[in-house]
Design a protein around this motif. Structure first.
Motif, PDB file in Angstrom:
ATOM      1  N   HIS A   1       1.144  -1.205   0.193  1.00  0.00           N
ATOM      2  CA  HIS A   1       0.259  -0.073  -0.086  1.00  0.00           C
ATOM      3  C   HIS A   1       0.706   1.294   0.170  1.00  0.00           C
ATOM      4  O   HIS A   1       1.829   1.375   1.299  1.00  0.00           O
ATOM      5  CB  HIS A   1      -0.555   0.517   1.048  1.00  0.00           C
ATOM      6  CG  HIS A   1      -1.544   1.152   1.242  1.00  0.00           C
ATOM      7  ND1 HIS A   1      -2.862   1.303   1.983  1.00  0.00           N
ATOM      8  CD2 HIS A   1      -1.946   2.285   1.021  1.00  0.00           C
ATOM      9  CE1 HIS A   1      -4.019   2.122   1.637  1.00  0.00           C
ATOM     10  NE2 HIS A   1      -3.398   2.124   1.064  1.00  0.00           N
TER      11      HIS A   1
ATOM     12  N   HIS B   1       1.140   5.010  -2.108  1.00  0.00           N
ATOM     13  CA  HIS B   1       0.489   5.949  -3.198  1.00  0.00           C
ATOM     14  C   HIS B   1       2.178   7.030  -3.963  1.00  0.00           C
ATOM     15  O   HIS B   1       2.860   6.386  -3.887  1.00  0.00           O
ATOM     16  CB  HIS B   1      -0.159   7.480  -2.234  1.00  0.00           C
ATOM     17  CG  HIS B   1      -0.835   6.971  -1.678  1.00  0.00           C
ATOM     18  ND1 HIS B   1      -2.014   6.339  -2.152  1.00  0.00           N
ATOM     19  CD2 HIS B   1      -1.023   6.057  -0.363  1.00  0.00           C
ATOM     20  CE1 HIS B   1      -3.240   5.245  -1.699  1.00  0.00           C
ATOM     21  NE2 HIS B   1      -2.753   5.449  -0.195  1.00  0.00           N
TER      22      HIS B   1
ATOM     23  N   GLU C   1      -5.296   1.654  -4.758  1.00  0.00           N
ATOM     24  CA  GLU C   1      -6.617   2.059  -3.985  1.00  0.00           C
ATOM     25  C   GLU C   1      -7.903   2.390  -5.031  1.00  0.00           C
ATOM     26  O   GLU C   1      -8.101   3.274  -4.841  1.00  0.00           O
ATOM     27  CB  GLU C   1      -5.754   2.540  -3.045  1.00  0.00           C
ATOM     28  CG  GLU C   1      -6.392   2.983  -1.616  1.00  0.00           C
ATOM     29  CD  GLU C   1      -6.386   3.758  -0.926  1.00  0.00           C
ATOM     30  OE1 GLU C   1      -5.121   4.263  -0.699  1.00  0.00           O
ATOM     31  OE2 GLU C   1      -7.250   3.168   0.435  1.00  0.00           O
TER      32      GLU C   1
ATOM     33  N   HIS D   1     -13.785   5.469   2.912  1.00  0.00           N
ATOM     34  CA  HIS D   1     -13.225   6.892   2.812  1.00  0.00           C
ATOM     35  C   HIS D   1     -14.225   8.276   3.121  1.00  0.00           C
ATOM     36  O   HIS D   1     -14.131   8.496   3.936  1.00  0.00           O
ATOM     37  CB  HIS D   1     -12.291   7.664   2.242  1.00  0.00           C
ATOM     38  CG  HIS D   1     -11.490   7.230   1.922  1.00  0.00           C
ATOM     39  ND1 HIS D   1     -10.507   6.538   0.316  1.00  0.00           N
ATOM     40  CD2 HIS D   1     -10.317   6.394   3.027  1.00  0.00           C
ATOM     41  CE1 HIS D   1      -9.404   5.842   0.782  1.00  0.00           C
ATOM     42  NE2 HIS D   1      -8.563   6.102   2.148  1.00  0.00           N
TER      43      HIS D   1
ATOM     44  N   HIS E   1      -7.351  -0.712   5.272  1.00  0.00           N
ATOM     45  CA  HIS E   1      -6.983   0.043   7.138  1.00  0.00           C
ATOM     46  C   HIS E   1      -8.983  -0.388   7.658  1.00  0.00           C
ATOM     47  O   HIS E   1      -9.876   0.570   7.675  1.00  0.00           O
ATOM     48  CB  HIS E   1      -7.033   1.292   7.030  1.00  0.00           C
ATOM     49  CG  HIS E   1      -7.739   2.468   5.397  1.00  0.00           C
ATOM     50  ND1 HIS E   1      -8.791   1.988   5.081  1.00  0.00           N
ATOM     51  CD2 HIS E   1      -6.494   3.073   4.785  1.00  0.00           C
ATOM     52  CE1 HIS E   1      -8.604   3.083   3.951  1.00  0.00           C
ATOM     53  NE2 HIS E   1      -7.202   3.315   4.443  1.00  0.00           N
TER      54      HIS E   1
ATOM     55  N   ASP F   1       0.885   2.640   4.013  1.00  0.00           N
ATOM     56  CA  ASP F   1       0.167   3.452   3.163  1.00  0.00           C
ATOM     57  C   ASP F   1       1.000   4.523   3.089  1.00  0.00           C
ATOM     58  O   ASP F   1       0.610   6.584   3.286  1.00  0.00           O
ATOM     59  CB  ASP F   1      -1.800   3.711   4.187  1.00  0.00           C
ATOM     60  CG  ASP F   1      -1.817   4.480   3.742  1.00  0.00           C
ATOM     61  OD1 ASP F   1      -2.794   5.194   2.547  1.00  0.00           O
ATOM     62  OD2 ASP F   1      -3.207   4.420   4.438  1.00  0.00           O
TER      63      ASP F   1
HETATM   64 ZN    ZN Z   1      -5.092   4.353   2.731  1.00  0.00          ZN
END
Ligand code: ZN
Ligand code: ZN
Ligand code: FE
Ligand code: FE
Length: 271
Positions: A10, A12, A84, A112, A158, A228
């Motif tokens: 995970h 970004h 994601e 989210h 998460h 993350d």
């Molecule tokens: Zn995340």
């Protein structure tokens, strides 16, 4: 320091406007830090206008794909191409088609938003002040259950995200509300992520808690590890601690994904 670490599934990139570094930077950091494998999972583009400020535009997706491929060429067999993806009512209008349009190794599934509330965004903290915390967790975990039932995703990110700013529930309440979502996850064949990002947030804890991890273990649901990372320096963050937590919950293996298929690996031994 000879013991190994698990793969980081995970991470970004700068393309989402709230992270720094490109896939090659993340890959270099991962392998300099002794990780065996990394999956790049930037936030999925949303052509329907969902949360547009936190993600790449659809027109940027080809550049994302190229950037991940560049990192994969630099470190053959060790960089995976992921995304994601957000689950919310309405995503069915584009998401299944989008996910089928590229050869992803891994699709993270994340919730989210509860209705129009980005509940994990610090900019929307005021809504928490008026919220019924149990009701928020309940709505959130219902969405996670629906996400698992869709079967479009490989891993739940998460899992207990509503605790991010410290809005915890007592363990019996968490267990009661989490059980239906975890049953659906087990049924769907998804894995759940140990996400160390929570250690960098006000809650100061890995997602999910030890209690939830025990429930995951009981159901035979596989786990992955994710930092993350929103900067290359965060890759593999606190993975020693995450592995120890997984062991405490009774896990002896984790999985890595390639072409959206999970393969088991032994949990690394103590460092
Ligand atoms: Zn995340
Ligand atoms: Zn992000
Ligand atoms: Fe997320
Ligand atoms: Fe993320």
């Amino acid at each position: 320091m000879t013991a190994s670490l698990p793969a980081d599934t995970h991470t970004h990139t700068a393309l989402c406007h709230h992270a720094e570094g490109m896939p090659l930077d993340y890959a270099r950091a991962a392998f300099a830090g002794g990780l065996p494998e990394i999956c790049i999972t930037d936030h999925v583009p949303a052509p329907d206008g969902y949360d547009v400020n936190s993600r790449m535009a659809a027109s940027v997706f080809p550049a994302y794909r190229t950037a991940v491929a560049e990192a994969a060429r630099a470190f053959p067999g060790r960089v995976r191409f992921g995304i994601e993806a957000d689950y919310y009512p309405g995503c069915e209008r584009y998401l299944p088609e989008f996910l089928a349009s590229a050869p992803f190794d891994l699709v993270l599934g994340s919730v989210h938003f509860i209705e129009d509330w980005g509940f994990d965004n610090p900019a929307n903290m005021d809504r928490w002040e008026k919220a019924d915390i149990r009701a928020v967790w309940s709505q959130y975990l219902e969405l996670v259950r629906h996400m698992a039932e869709r079967k479009w995703f490989d891993v739940v990110s998460h899992f207990d995200l509503p605790k991010k700013f410290g809005h915890r529930l007592k363990e019996p309440d968490v267990r009661e509300l989490a059980a239906p979502a975890l049953d659906a996850i087990a049924e769907s064949g998804m894995a759940v992520e140990l996400n160390t990002g929570g250690l960098r947030k006000p809650v100061g804890e890995i997602y999910p808690s030890l209690a939830v991890l025990g429930m995951i273990r009981e159901r035979g649901i596989p786990i992955v590890f994710g930092s993350d990372a929103h900067a290359p320096s965060e890759v593999g963050h606190a993975f020693g601690e995450a592995v120890a937590l997984a062991r405490q919950a009774g896990f002896t293996s984790y999985v890595r994904f390639q072409n959206r298929i999970a393969s088991p690996f032994p949990l690394p031994t103590d460092r």
